[in-house]
Design an enzyme around this catalytic site. Structure first.
Site, PDB file in Angstrom:
ATOM      1  N   LYS A 159       2.312   2.152  -4.982  1.00  0.00           N
ATOM      2  CA  LYS A 159       3.007   1.613  -6.159  1.00  0.00           C
ATOM      3  C   LYS A 159       2.241   1.909  -7.436  1.00  0.00           C
ATOM      4  O   LYS A 159       2.829   2.136  -8.492  1.00  0.00           O
ATOM      5  CB  LYS A 159       3.187   0.098  -6.027  1.00  0.00           C
ATOM      6  CG  LYS A 159       4.123  -0.342  -4.916  1.00  0.00           C
ATOM      7  CD  LYS A 159       4.358  -1.836  -4.933  1.00  0.00           C
ATOM      8  CE  LYS A 159       3.109  -2.647  -4.681  1.00  0.00           C
ATOM      9  NZ  LYS A 159       2.512  -2.404  -3.365  1.00  0.00           N
ATOM     10  N   ASP A 178       0.825  -1.224   0.000  1.00  0.00           N
ATOM     11  CA  ASP A 178       0.000   0.000   0.000  1.00  0.00           C
ATOM     12  C   ASP A 178       0.852   1.264   0.000  1.00  0.00           C
ATOM     13  O   ASP A 178       0.440   2.306   0.506  1.00  0.00           O
ATOM     14  CB  ASP A 178      -0.950   0.028   1.209  1.00  0.00           C
ATOM     15  CG  ASP A 178      -1.740  -1.254   1.355  1.00  0.00           C
ATOM     16  OD1 ASP A 178      -2.342  -1.690   0.360  1.00  0.00           O
ATOM     17  OD2 ASP A 178      -1.733  -1.840   2.448  1.00  0.00           O
ATOM     18  N   GLY A 217      -3.927  -4.704  -4.682  1.00  0.00           N
ATOM     19  CA  GLY A 217      -4.641  -3.724  -5.486  1.00  0.00           C
ATOM     20  C   GLY A 217      -3.793  -2.509  -5.768  1.00  0.00           C
ATOM     21  O   GLY A 217      -3.019  -2.068  -4.923  1.00  0.00           O
ATOM     22  N   HIS A 218      -3.898  -2.006  -6.979  1.00  0.00           N
ATOM     23  CA  HIS A 218      -3.256  -0.745  -7.348  1.00  0.00           C
ATOM     24  C   HIS A 218      -4.359   0.285  -7.584  1.00  0.00           C
ATOM     25  O   HIS A 218      -5.269   0.049  -8.386  1.00  0.00           O
ATOM     26  CB  HIS A 218      -2.458  -0.889  -8.647  1.00  0.00           C
ATOM     27  CG  HIS A 218      -1.203  -1.691  -8.512  1.00  0.00           C
ATOM     28  ND1 HIS A 218      -0.462  -1.735  -7.357  1.00  0.00           N
ATOM     29  CD2 HIS A 218      -0.546  -2.477  -9.401  1.00  0.00           C
ATOM     30  CE1 HIS A 218       0.598  -2.513  -7.551  1.00  0.00           C
ATOM     31  NE2 HIS A 218       0.561  -2.970  -8.783  1.00  0.00           N
ATOM     32  N   GLN A 226       1.988  -6.497  -3.522  1.00  0.00           N
ATOM     33  CA  GLN A 226       2.382  -6.572  -2.110  1.00  0.00           C
ATOM     34  C   GLN A 226       3.722  -5.864  -1.891  1.00  0.00           C
ATOM     35  O   GLN A 226       3.991  -4.869  -2.533  1.00  0.00           O
ATOM     36  CB  GLN A 226       2.409  -8.032  -1.620  1.00  0.00           C
ATOM     37  CG  GLN A 226       1.045  -8.649  -1.488  1.00  0.00           C
ATOM     38  CD  GLN A 226       0.653  -9.496  -2.679  1.00  0.00           C
ATOM     39  OE1 GLN A 226       1.472  -9.970  -3.439  1.00  0.00           O
ATOM     40  NE2 GLN A 226      -0.635  -9.684  -2.844  1.00  0.00           N
TER      41      GLN A 226
END
Length: 425
Positions: A16, A13, A40-41, A223
């Site tokens: 990225k 988180d 998730g991005h 991650q």
């Protein structure tokens, strides 16, 4: 670039998605190498927010080849939902490919993830319960189902029936759960296979060909380093290798193909789920960082735990990943907090001060942070676009981060939009 890796340096988180989106706009090929839809991005592009879980963020650029490597575990149902979301926004997926070796998340993996967490009780790991761990378990037990199987109905039927019977036995006899109707599962997932068949191609070959042609390639990580199965805070980790070495394995390329490795960090620290967190702030400042920084999970919506910047963690990431530069995000979040603290070392229970990140959870759990106080700033820096425009206190903070982490800060995030970035290198 021409071949770069972008990975997380903390517990994930770190923003990225933003850095990946900036570099993806310059890349001809974007490769995702590990993890699943437990990551998730969030990308803000031209004022539009995209939340991507499996599909590489290069998909926002119509001429970019987007590849999902063999190291990824793919939930077909979730993947198709993502395809539909992009279709509704008129985003083309014609350049999207999935390696036939990538393993498939089946419904029993999701069920077993939830049941095993429930069985652990207060000792649960805090997974997203999306079946990622059980899918990797099957991969290494060599009874997994791969994308190749999914798009070949007869092969899929045979393997899914054999594995499904075993999983039903575990679900019912070990956990007391309800068995799956295997015929129904096979029928449902066979249809998914038909939808996904046109996307399947050899990612290792495609990446190698692109490299030989001199194309710009970006490998995006999911991650982060402290969630690595070996070099993270085990067992509160993911089930794959989100370090730079894992990129090579998960995408099927050799390390000599990599030219640059960028580690993404926040100007503070966060994590989701359980496990030790030496610089955690359970106070008003921690809550303020959470609210100003919007620290709620992309995948789960869970509030993230917040804390001061931890240079011990970053030094660990610099070493493990061989970082060439750091992208330091969310510096703007620290505005108005008063004096800032930076963790420069850990003090163990016996009074010993260490500068390295401990290998064992038990040792880390007993560590207290050794802080250094750095002057804070009150200015709004969201409009800054060069390093020189930053207040002196910000410059001093960044310089101290570089000294402590033994790595240059190449990019500085001063807001959520992709334009709110200072690029130094």
């Amino acid at each position: 670039m021409p071949s770069s890796i972008v990975i997380g340096t903390q517990w994930g988180d770190e923003g990225k998605g933003k850095i990946i989106d900036i570099l993806a706009s310059q890349a001809e090929v974007v490769v995702r190498s590990q993890g699943g839809n437990n990551a998730g991005h969030t990308v803000v592009n031209n004022g539009v927010t995209y939340k991507l879980h499996l599909i590489p963020s290069g998909i926002l650029y119509p001429d970019t080849l987007c590849l999902i490597g063999a190291g990824v575990v793919l939930d077909p149902k979730n993947f198709i939902e993502e395809l539909e979301m992009l279709k509704e926004r008129n985003i083309s997926t014609k350049n999207l490919k999935i390696d036939p070796r990538a393993h498939v998340v089946m419904p029993w993996h999701i069920e077993l993830d939830g049941l095993s967490e429930e069985f652990r009780g207060n000792s649960d790991i805090g997974t997203t319960k999306r079946g990622i761990g059980p899918t990797y378990m099957d991969k290494y037990e060599r009874c997994g189902i791969r994308m190749y199987d999914l798009i070949h109905p007869e092969v899929f039927k045979e393997k899914a029936m054999a594995t499904g019977k075993l999983k039903n036995k575990i679900i019912t006899e070990v956990y007391g759960g309800e068995a799956f109707d295997l015929d129904a599962v096979i029928s449902e997932y066979t249809e998914y296979g038909k939808i996904l068949a046109p996307f399947v191609d050899d990612v290792s070959v495609l990446t190698y060909q692109a490299h030989k042609e001199g194309k710009t390639i970006m490998f995006e990580g999911a991650q982060a380093t402290l969630l690595d199965i070996d070099f993270g805070t085990y067992p509160f980790v993911t089930s794959s290798h989100p370090v730079s070495g894992g990129v090579c394995v998960g995408s099927g390329v050799g390390p000599k193909m990599i030219d640059r490795i960028i580690g993404v960090a926040k100007a503070y620290t966060t994590r989701v789920g359980k496990g030790p967190f030496p610089t955690e702030l359970n106070d008003e400042i921690g809550e303020k960082i959470r609210n100003i920084g919007g620290e709620f999970g992309t995948t789960t919506g869970r509030p993230r735990r917040t804390g001061w910047f931890d240079a011990v963690i970053l030094r660990h990431s610099v070493r493990v990943n061989g970082l060439d530069g750091i992208a330091l995000n969310k510096l703007d979040t620290l505005s108005g907090l008063g004096d800032l603290k930076v963790c420069v070392a850990y003090k163990k229970a016996d009074g010993t001060v260490i500068n390295h990140f401990p290998a064992a959870l038990e040792e880390l759990d007993g560590c207290e942070p050794v802080y250094e106080t750095v002057k804070g700033f009150d200015e709004d820096i969201s409009g800054c676009r060069t390093f020189d425009e930053l207040p002196q206190a910000c410059k001093d903070y960044i310089k101290r981060v570089e000294e402590l982490c033994e790595c240059p800060v190449a990019m500085i995030g001063v807001g959520p939009d992709r334009a709110q970035i200072i690029i130094r290198d």
